[in-house]
Scaffold this active site. Structure first.
Site, PDB file in Angstrom:
ATOM      1  N   HIS A  44      -3.456  22.021  -3.638  1.00 22.57           N
ATOM      2  CA  HIS A  44      -2.984  22.185  -2.271  1.00 22.57           C
ATOM      3  C   HIS A  44      -1.940  23.287  -2.159  1.00 22.57           C
ATOM      4  O   HIS A  44      -1.182  23.350  -1.197  1.00 22.57           O
ATOM      5  CB  HIS A  44      -2.440  20.862  -1.732  1.00 22.57           C
ATOM      6  CG  HIS A  44      -3.514  19.834  -1.542  1.00 22.57           C
ATOM      7  ND1 HIS A  44      -3.984  19.061  -2.573  1.00 22.57           N
ATOM      8  CD2 HIS A  44      -4.229  19.481  -0.457  1.00 22.57           C
ATOM      9  CE1 HIS A  44      -4.942  18.272  -2.124  1.00 22.57           C
ATOM     10  NE2 HIS A  44      -5.115  18.505  -0.846  1.00 22.57           N
ATOM     11  N   ASP A 173       3.324  10.032  -4.271  1.00 20.11           N
ATOM     12  CA  ASP A 173       2.364  10.794  -3.463  1.00 20.11           C
ATOM     13  C   ASP A 173       0.983  10.468  -4.017  1.00 20.11           C
ATOM     14  O   ASP A 173       0.612  10.940  -5.093  1.00 20.11           O
ATOM     15  CB  ASP A 173       2.672  12.290  -3.573  1.00 20.11           C
ATOM     16  CG  ASP A 173       1.673  13.164  -2.825  1.00 20.11           C
ATOM     17  OD1 ASP A 173       0.773  12.608  -2.165  1.00 20.11           O
ATOM     18  OD2 ASP A 173       1.794  14.406  -2.900  1.00 20.11           O
ATOM     19  N   MET A 174       0.243   9.641  -3.301  1.00 17.01           N
ATOM     20  CA  MET A 174      -1.031   9.177  -3.846  1.00 17.01           C
ATOM     21  C   MET A 174      -2.171   9.290  -2.848  1.00 17.01           C
ATOM     22  O   MET A 174      -2.007   9.044  -1.658  1.00 17.01           O
ATOM     23  CB  MET A 174      -0.912   7.721  -4.302  1.00 17.01           C
ATOM     24  CG  MET A 174      -0.485   6.745  -3.226  1.00 17.01           C
ATOM     25  SD  MET A 174      -0.606   5.009  -3.740  1.00 17.01           S
ATOM     26  CE  MET A 174      -2.373   4.731  -3.574  1.00 17.01           C
ATOM     27  N   TRP A 225     -11.621  -2.745  -4.461  1.00 18.45           N
ATOM     28  CA  TRP A 225     -11.667  -3.232  -3.071  1.00 18.45           C
ATOM     29  C   TRP A 225     -10.294  -3.169  -2.392  1.00 18.45           C
ATOM     30  O   TRP A 225     -10.211  -3.043  -1.184  1.00 18.45           O
ATOM     31  CB  TRP A 225     -12.205  -4.660  -3.043  1.00 18.45           C
ATOM     32  CG  TRP A 225     -11.507  -5.602  -3.979  1.00 18.45           C
ATOM     33  CD1 TRP A 225     -10.393  -6.350  -3.722  1.00 18.45           C
ATOM     34  CD2 TRP A 225     -11.868  -5.880  -5.338  1.00 18.45           C
ATOM     35  NE1 TRP A 225     -10.026  -7.075  -4.822  1.00 18.45           N
ATOM     36  CE2 TRP A 225     -10.926  -6.812  -5.843  1.00 18.45           C
ATOM     37  CE3 TRP A 225     -12.896  -5.439  -6.171  1.00 18.45           C
ATOM     38  CZ2 TRP A 225     -10.980  -7.310  -7.145  1.00 18.45           C
ATOM     39  CZ3 TRP A 225     -12.953  -5.933  -7.462  1.00 18.45           C
ATOM     40  CH2 TRP A 225     -12.008  -6.851  -7.931  1.00 18.45           C
ATOM     41  N   LYS A 226      -9.229  -3.209  -3.180  1.00 18.99           N
ATOM     42  CA  LYS A 226      -7.890  -3.132  -2.594  1.00 18.99           C
ATOM     43  C   LYS A 226      -7.623  -1.738  -2.025  1.00 18.99           C
ATOM     44  O   LYS A 226      -7.065  -1.590  -0.936  1.00 18.99           O
ATOM     45  CB  LYS A 226      -6.833  -3.494  -3.645  1.00 18.99           C
ATOM     46  CG  LYS A 226      -6.937  -4.932  -4.125  1.00 18.99           C
ATOM     47  CD  LYS A 226      -5.892  -5.256  -5.176  1.00 18.99           C
ATOM     48  CE  LYS A 226      -6.034  -6.689  -5.670  1.00 18.99           C
ATOM     49  NZ  LYS A 226      -5.027  -7.028  -6.697  1.00 18.99           N
ATOM     50  N   GLY A 301       7.412  11.119  -9.236  1.00 23.53           N
ATOM     51  CA  GLY A 301       8.180  12.308  -8.907  1.00 23.53           C
ATOM     52  C   GLY A 301       8.873  12.936 -10.099  1.00 23.53           C
ATOM     53  O   GLY A 301       9.268  14.104 -10.050  1.00 23.53           O
TER      54      GLY A 301
END
Length: 329
Positions: A44, A173-174, A225-226, A301
């Site tokens: 990014h 950040d995921m 599924w979570k 981080g």
């Protein structure tokens, strides 16, 4: 290859000026793109920059547009992004959430009809640098099948949570998939296998081959599924709070545009006790024995800060082909 951070930043700004951005906007956007690569989020940073320029030229990103206030309810604000540059809209909205939190203890800003904000974590760092707890998320075009499904119907909706800490902030950040689409493309370009399965191949087998996963379109959500449920809830929250487009609507177009985002800030107690509590949690986490000999436990981080320091000292790593493309713009 590596190049100085300032060189990367100046080349981004040069290109942005050449396609009609003002000095101020070009400088701000260039800084975020360069900082993303500096911190190791190449997908990014430099790698995404040519796509951003393409979207501007195609009119998917309106370079002259800015956010417009629609509604205000105490510490909650709703804004219209007018399809402006996602980076600028996101920086603005997190800034507003920070100001609302300073005045009220908490602030929430939701924006509709905005564009890709690039690295989500940038706005968590922005909040933490202002001394605020920051939470932000966005919906996206559909990249994930719902759990038990074959067809992508869920966004790979990034979630950021930031806790300010003296000197070295904690910033999660995921993406909702085990690997972001950008990361899968990076592994594909480098012809490397994923360290852990990241999705399914065409036969429905878990795979570490990023090309097979991208072709099948069946990315693996974190927590199975979570993660699927979390993606759905983030889409619901972003859409309802902003009154904007859902993943279903965004996915009607081949290219992602007009997404919905939410920025929340909370003003923490600045007492010594609060700082001690944060250190207690981090210190206790790090007492776990590492799996690999010589390994270490890192908080969210921490590796970003290590990469940042290395990049500023030794230069920012760039993909040579993409860098040459930018130089030719």
């Amino acid at each position: 290859m590596t190049i100085p951070f300032e060189k990367l930043q100046s080349e981004f700004k040069r290109v942005l000026l050449s396609i009609g951005f003002t000095q101020e906007k070009a400088g701000n956007i260039a800084s975020i793109f360069a900082e993303n690569s500096r911190d190791g989020v190449y997908t990014h940073g430099l790698n995404r920059f040519p796509v951003f320029v393409e979207y501007v030229k195609e009119g998917l990103v309106q370079k002259d547009a800015g956010p417009e206030l629609l509604n205000k309810f105490g510490a909650l604000e709703q804004w219209h992004g007018n399809l402006g540059p996602g980076i600028l809209n996101a920086c603005f909205c997190m800034g507003r959430a920070i100001e609302l939190a300073k005045a009220n203890g908490i602030g929430c800003v939701a924006i509709k009809n905005t564009n890709h904000w690039m690295r989500a974590g940038a706005y968590g760092w922005q909040a933490a640098e202002a001394g605020m707890i920051g939470i932000c998320f966005t919906n996206t075009i559909a990249h994930l099948p719902p759990w038990g499904g074959l067809d992508p119907r869920l966004g790979n909706n990034p979630l950021v949570i930031a806790i300010p800490r003296e000197g070295r902030h904690v910033v999660l950040d995921m993406a909702i998939s085990q690997y972001s689409v950008g990361k899968l493309n990076l592994y594909k370009t480098q012809k490397q296998q994923l360290p852990l399965p990241g999705g399914y191949d065409a036969e429905g087998n878990l795979s570490t081959d990023s090309e097979d996963i991208l072709q099948s379109g069946r990315l693996l959500p974190v927590g199975f599924w979570k993660g699927s449920g979390l993606s759905l809830m983030l889409d619901l929250l972003a859409t309802v709070l902003s009154q904007g487009s859902s993943t279903a609507k965004i996915s009607q177009n081949e290219k992602e545009s007009g997404v919905s985002q939410v920025f929340i800030c909370i003003k923490p107690d600045s007492s010594v006790l609060t700082a001690q509590l944060i250190e207690e949690i981090i210190s206790y986490t790090k007492t776990s024995r590492p799996v690999d000999e010589g390994g270490s436990i890192s908080y969210p981080g921490e590796n970003t800060l290590r990469t940042r320091e290395k990049s500023l000292k030794e230069g920012v790593w760039v993909d040579e082909k993409i860098w040459e493309k930018v130089l030719g713009m």
